[in-house]
Design an enzyme around this catalytic site. Structure first.
Site, PDB file in Angstrom:
ATOM      1  N   ARG A 230       0.798  -1.235   0.000  1.00 46.23           N
ATOM      2  CA  ARG A 230       0.000   0.000   0.000  1.00 46.23           C
ATOM      3  C   ARG A 230       0.823   1.274   0.000  1.00 46.23           C
ATOM      4  O   ARG A 230       0.325   2.325  -0.378  1.00 46.23           O
ATOM      5  CB  ARG A 230      -0.937  -0.005   1.218  1.00 46.23           C
ATOM      6  CG  ARG A 230      -1.871  -1.177   1.188  1.00 46.23           C
ATOM      7  CD  ARG A 230      -2.660  -1.266   2.457  1.00 46.23           C
ATOM      8  NE  ARG A 230      -3.732  -0.296   2.507  1.00 46.23           N
ATOM      9  CZ  ARG A 230      -4.400  -0.006   3.613  1.00 46.23           C
ATOM     10  NH1 ARG A 230      -4.076  -0.584   4.748  1.00 46.23           N
ATOM     11  NH2 ARG A 230      -5.374   0.870   3.600  1.00 46.23           N
TER      12      ARG A 230
ATOM     13  N   GLN B 203      -1.178   2.838  -5.572  1.00 52.06           N
ATOM     14  CA  GLN B 203      -2.290   3.511  -4.894  1.00 52.06           C
ATOM     15  C   GLN B 203      -3.622   3.354  -5.621  1.00 52.06           C
ATOM     16  O   GLN B 203      -4.658   3.222  -4.971  1.00 52.06           O
ATOM     17  CB  GLN B 203      -1.951   4.982  -4.672  1.00 52.06           C
ATOM     18  CG  GLN B 203      -0.993   5.102  -3.500  1.00 52.06           C
ATOM     19  CD  GLN B 203      -0.666   6.522  -3.105  1.00 52.06           C
ATOM     20  OE1 GLN B 203      -1.346   7.449  -3.492  1.00 52.06           O
ATOM     21  NE2 GLN B 203       0.390   6.671  -2.348  1.00 52.06           N
TER      22      GLN B 203
ATOM     23  N   ASP C  84      -5.273   0.119  -4.534  1.00 52.20           N
ATOM     24  CA  ASP C  84      -5.447  -0.117  -3.102  1.00 52.20           C
ATOM     25  C   ASP C  84      -6.932  -0.250  -2.719  1.00 52.20           C
ATOM     26  O   ASP C  84      -7.577   0.700  -2.273  1.00 52.20           O
ATOM     27  CB  ASP C  84      -4.771   1.016  -2.321  1.00 52.20           C
ATOM     28  CG  ASP C  84      -4.746   0.748  -0.824  1.00 52.20           C
ATOM     29  OD1 ASP C  84      -5.346  -0.258  -0.392  1.00 52.20           O
ATOM     30  OD2 ASP C  84      -4.140   1.542  -0.100  1.00 52.20           O
TER      31      ASP C  84
ATOM     32  N   SER D  14      -7.972   0.444   0.949  1.00 55.05           N
ATOM     33  CA  SER D  14      -8.251   1.853   1.265  1.00 55.05           C
ATOM     34  C   SER D  14      -9.596   2.291   0.694  1.00 55.05           C
ATOM     35  O   SER D  14     -10.372   2.960   1.382  1.00 55.05           O
ATOM     36  CB  SER D  14      -7.157   2.770   0.701  1.00 55.05           C
ATOM     37  OG  SER D  14      -6.003   2.685   1.491  1.00 55.05           O
TER      38      SER D  14
ATOM     39  N   TYR E 111       1.453   1.080   9.773  1.00 57.51           N
ATOM     40  CA  TYR E 111       0.475   0.440  10.652  1.00 57.51           C
ATOM     41  C   TYR E 111       0.879   0.600  12.112  1.00 57.51           C
ATOM     42  O   TYR E 111       1.998   1.022  12.418  1.00 57.51           O
ATOM     43  CB  TYR E 111       0.368  -1.056  10.331  1.00 57.51           C
ATOM     44  CG  TYR E 111      -0.228  -1.340   8.982  1.00 57.51           C
ATOM     45  CD1 TYR E 111      -1.589  -1.154   8.741  1.00 57.51           C
ATOM     46  CD2 TYR E 111       0.563  -1.800   7.933  1.00 57.51           C
ATOM     47  CE1 TYR E 111      -2.138  -1.410   7.500  1.00 57.51           C
ATOM     48  CE2 TYR E 111       0.012  -2.066   6.684  1.00 57.51           C
ATOM     49  CZ  TYR E 111      -1.336  -1.869   6.475  1.00 57.51           C
ATOM     50  OH  TYR E 111      -1.876  -2.127   5.254  1.00 57.51           O
TER      51      TYR E 111
HETATM   52  P1  NAD Z   1      -5.704  -0.117   9.971  1.00 52.42           P
HETATM   53  O1  NAD Z   1      -7.026  -0.498   9.401  1.00 52.42           O
HETATM   54  O2  NAD Z   1      -4.630  -1.141  10.085  1.00 52.42           O
HETATM   55  O3  NAD Z   1      -5.937   0.489  11.447  1.00 52.42           O
HETATM   56  C1  NAD Z   1      -6.764   1.604  11.663  1.00 52.42           C
HETATM   57  C2  NAD Z   1      -6.125   2.486  12.692  1.00 52.42           C
HETATM   58  O4  NAD Z   1      -6.187   1.877  13.974  1.00 52.42           O
HETATM   59  C3  NAD Z   1      -4.635   2.784  12.455  1.00 52.42           C
HETATM   60  O5  NAD Z   1      -4.489   4.185  12.267  1.00 52.42           O
HETATM   61  C4  NAD Z   1      -3.959   2.283  13.717  1.00 52.42           C
HETATM   62  O6  NAD Z   1      -2.863   3.107  14.111  1.00 52.42           O
HETATM   63  C5  NAD Z   1      -5.096   2.364  14.734  1.00 52.42           C
HETATM   64  N1  NAD Z   1      -4.881   1.571  15.961  1.00 52.42           N
HETATM   65  C6  NAD Z   1      -4.349   0.351  16.105  1.00 52.42           C
HETATM   66  N2  NAD Z   1      -4.302   0.000  17.407  1.00 52.42           N
HETATM   67  C7  NAD Z   1      -4.843   1.023  18.117  1.00 52.42           C
HETATM   68  C8  NAD Z   1      -5.087   1.242  19.504  1.00 52.42           C
HETATM   69  N3  NAD Z   1      -4.748   0.363  20.425  1.00 52.42           N
HETATM   70  N4  NAD Z   1      -5.652   2.422  19.865  1.00 52.42           N
HETATM   71  C9  NAD Z   1      -5.985   3.347  18.935  1.00 52.42           C
HETATM   72  N5  NAD Z   1      -5.795   3.187  17.597  1.00 52.42           N
HETATM   73  C10 NAD Z   1      -5.222   2.037  17.205  1.00 52.42           C
HETATM   74  O7  NAD Z   1      -5.134   1.149   9.224  1.00 52.42           O
HETATM   75  P2  NAD Z   1      -5.362   1.597   7.717  1.00 52.42           P
HETATM   76  O8  NAD Z   1      -6.521   2.480   7.627  1.00 52.42           O
HETATM   77  O9  NAD Z   1      -5.315   0.388   6.856  1.00 52.42           O
HETATM   78  O10 NAD Z   1      -4.087   2.494   7.499  1.00 52.42           O
HETATM   79  C11 NAD Z   1      -2.839   2.056   8.001  1.00 52.42           C
HETATM   80  C12 NAD Z   1      -1.737   2.950   7.542  1.00 52.42           C
HETATM   81  O11 NAD Z   1      -1.480   2.776   6.177  1.00 52.42           O
HETATM   82  C13 NAD Z   1      -1.969   4.431   7.760  1.00 52.42           C
HETATM   83  O12 NAD Z   1      -0.754   4.982   8.178  1.00 52.42           O
HETATM   84  C14 NAD Z   1      -2.295   4.929   6.397  1.00 52.42           C
HETATM   85  O13 NAD Z   1      -1.991   6.298   6.232  1.00 52.42           O
HETATM   86  C15 NAD Z   1      -1.363   4.054   5.597  1.00 52.42           C
HETATM   87  N6  NAD Z   1      -1.770   3.987   4.215  1.00 52.42           N
HETATM   88  C16 NAD Z   1      -0.885   4.478   3.315  1.00 52.42           C
HETATM   89  C17 NAD Z   1      -1.204   4.457   2.013  1.00 52.42           C
HETATM   90  C18 NAD Z   1      -0.239   5.011   1.021  1.00 52.42           C
HETATM   91  O14 NAD Z   1       0.848   5.379   1.390  1.00 52.42           O
HETATM   92  N7  NAD Z   1      -0.615   5.082  -0.193  1.00 52.42           N
HETATM   93  C19 NAD Z   1      -2.409   3.932   1.580  1.00 52.42           C
HETATM   94  C20 NAD Z   1      -3.286   3.408   2.526  1.00 52.42           C
HETATM   95  C21 NAD Z   1      -2.949   3.443   3.851  1.00 52.42           C
END
Ligand code: NAD
Length: 394
Positions: free
Chosen positions: A121, A127, A130, A133, A228
């Site tokens: 991702r 992107q 993805d 997302s 993550y």
């Molecule tokens: P996810 O579904 O894995 O988790 C959702 C959120 O839960 C995360 O922000 C995580 O930090 C939070 N979390 C986990 N344990 C927790 C706790 N104990 N208390 C509170 N919050 C907690 O996350 P996601 O939406 O799949 O995104 C993960 C990461 O990937 C993010 O940093 C996002 O910006 C990144 N991402 C990057 C790209 C890219 O670069 N193109 C694309 C998609 C996602």
């Protein structure tokens, strides 16, 4: 190359892997599109819309007999796996880290299994592919609408001749893709939004959308790899929970989205915290699955009322509840992945390519994904700790 679009058969799955608007680019790359009759009906797309876009409508039998690549949303059921023939490929949310045995069954059938939930991702060229997302985005939006619908009061501050309604206090736990969309949607509805995450960089992201970051006295930085979060230690969890419990008690609506790759979702809303909430409060647990959820009392797929009058909603497939919108994004993601693997009108897998290497789970009769192969080795650790896919929303 014949690309087949299967009708989804999983209960409640109303999405479809390809929408008519996405056909053009695939046809230009030399693909002939076959669509199983009724494949788009859950998303209000009639067969005629696919025909007008140049596809051929076929029966399920013809689809599995004729297609070189079959596009799906949900992972194939046992019956569907039996329909595949050697040399075919399937692309979808195959969830091989949750269900490695299905990946193994596909390998044994001689099927090349390509999993959208394994996209790297953070790679910028991936992107557009993805789907985790895009579907999390749909889920975050819909979770707020469901919460607003279940909440018996207004989200915005409302002044009328009959008096003034106070705005709802909404807390979003987990500020990833779904959480950010939930913040934006709750703000647009006029709620007072607070948000919390264990990755410090999310503070600025939440604030830029108009939410107040919930700052706990105990500073926890649980940044893991790849953007993550990592799992909290028992001490971190205990200090986090005590403070969260207090904050949750003052909220009208709590929407939870927290996931930790490879682990069960963390419990952030305990039974004690639910007990502190006012009657009429609403919790929507987006992380709920058969592995558990962010709320201790969630029952996946169910809406429950607690004795103190709190509604806990744990939807099991939010993107499927907005099928047309979710399918349009999904179609863009899956066609973008497929187009990167088509050369001279045929499927060409370059296993040195970063995206192909990450997403191809089985090929030439064997499971080629290292991570999935490890899960298939029977070890007590895996039996005790079932993994979740990154993002967990597939
Ligand atoms: P996810 O579904 O894995 O988790 C959702 C959120 O839960 C995360 O922000 C995580 O930090 C939070 N979390 C986990 N344990 C927790 C706790 N104990 N208390 C509170 N919050 C907690 O996350 P996601 O939406 O799949 O995104 C993960 C990461 O990937 C993010 O940093 C996002 O910006 C990144 N991402 C990057 C790209 C890219 O670069 N193109 C694309 C998609 C996602």
């Amino acid at each position: 190359m014949k690309v087949g679009v299967a009708k989804e058969t999983a209960p409640g799955e109303r999405r479809v892997a390809l929408v008519p608007e996405a056909l053009g680019k695939l046809q230009a790359a030399g693909c002939e599109i076959l669509v199983e009759s009724g494949a788009g009906s859950g998303s209000a797309i009639p067969d005629s819309a696919y025909t007008e876009a140049g596809a051929t409508i076929v029966s399920a039998d013809a689809l599995y007999q004729q297609s070189d690549v079959i596009l799906k949303v949900a992972k194939p059921t046992t019956t569907e796996i039996g329909n595949f023939r050697q040399g075919q490929a399937v692309i979808g949310f195959l969830q091989p880290l949750i269900d490695p045995t299905s990946a193994q069954a596909l390998a044994r059938q001689g099927v090349t299994a390509i999993s959208l939930d394994a996209i790297p991702r953070t790679l910028s060229r991936a992107q557009t592919m993805d789907a985790l997302s895009s579907q999390a985005n749909v889920g975050g939006y819909k979770a707020v609408l469901i919460a607003a619908n279940a909440y018996g009061r207004y989200f915005p501050l409302l002044t009328t001749a009959a008096g003034t309604a106070k705005p709802a206090n909404v807390l979003i736990l987990g500020i990833g893709v779904a959480g950010l969309q939930a913040i934006g949607t709750a703000k647009r509805l006029g709620a007072v939004v607070k948000a919390y995450d264990v990755r410090p960089e999310t503070r600025e992201q939440a604030e830029s959308l108009g939410a107040q970051f919930l700052k706990l006295k105990t500073t926890i930085d649980a940044t893991g790899s790849g953007g993550y979060a990592r799992e909290l230690t028992a001490e971190e969890q205990a200090s986090q929970q005590a403070e969260l419990n207090e904050a949750i008690g003052n909220m009208d609506v709590v929407i939870t989205t927290a996931q930790v790759p490879g682990r069960k979702p963390p419990v952030l809303v305990t039974a004690d915290a639910v007990g502190r909430m006012k009657p009429g409060s609403v919790i929507v647990d987006m992380a709920a699955s058969t592995l558990g959820g962010n709320c201790e009392l969630s029952e996946v797929g169910e809406t429950i009322q607690t004795p103190n009058g709190v509604t806990i909603i744990a939807p099991d497939n939010l993107p499927a509840s907005m099928p047309a919108g979710a399918s349009a994004f999904y179609a863009r993601n899956i066609s973008s992945l497929l187009l990167g693997m088509v050369k001279d009108g045929a499927l060409h897998l370059d296993l040195e390519d970063e995206v192909t290497k990450a997403t191809v789970i089985s090929h030439d009769g064997s499971v080629v994904s290292e991570a999935v192969r490890k899960l298939l080795e029977p070890t007590p650790t895996h039996a005790a700790q079932p993994p979740t896919a990154p993002g967990g929303l597939a």
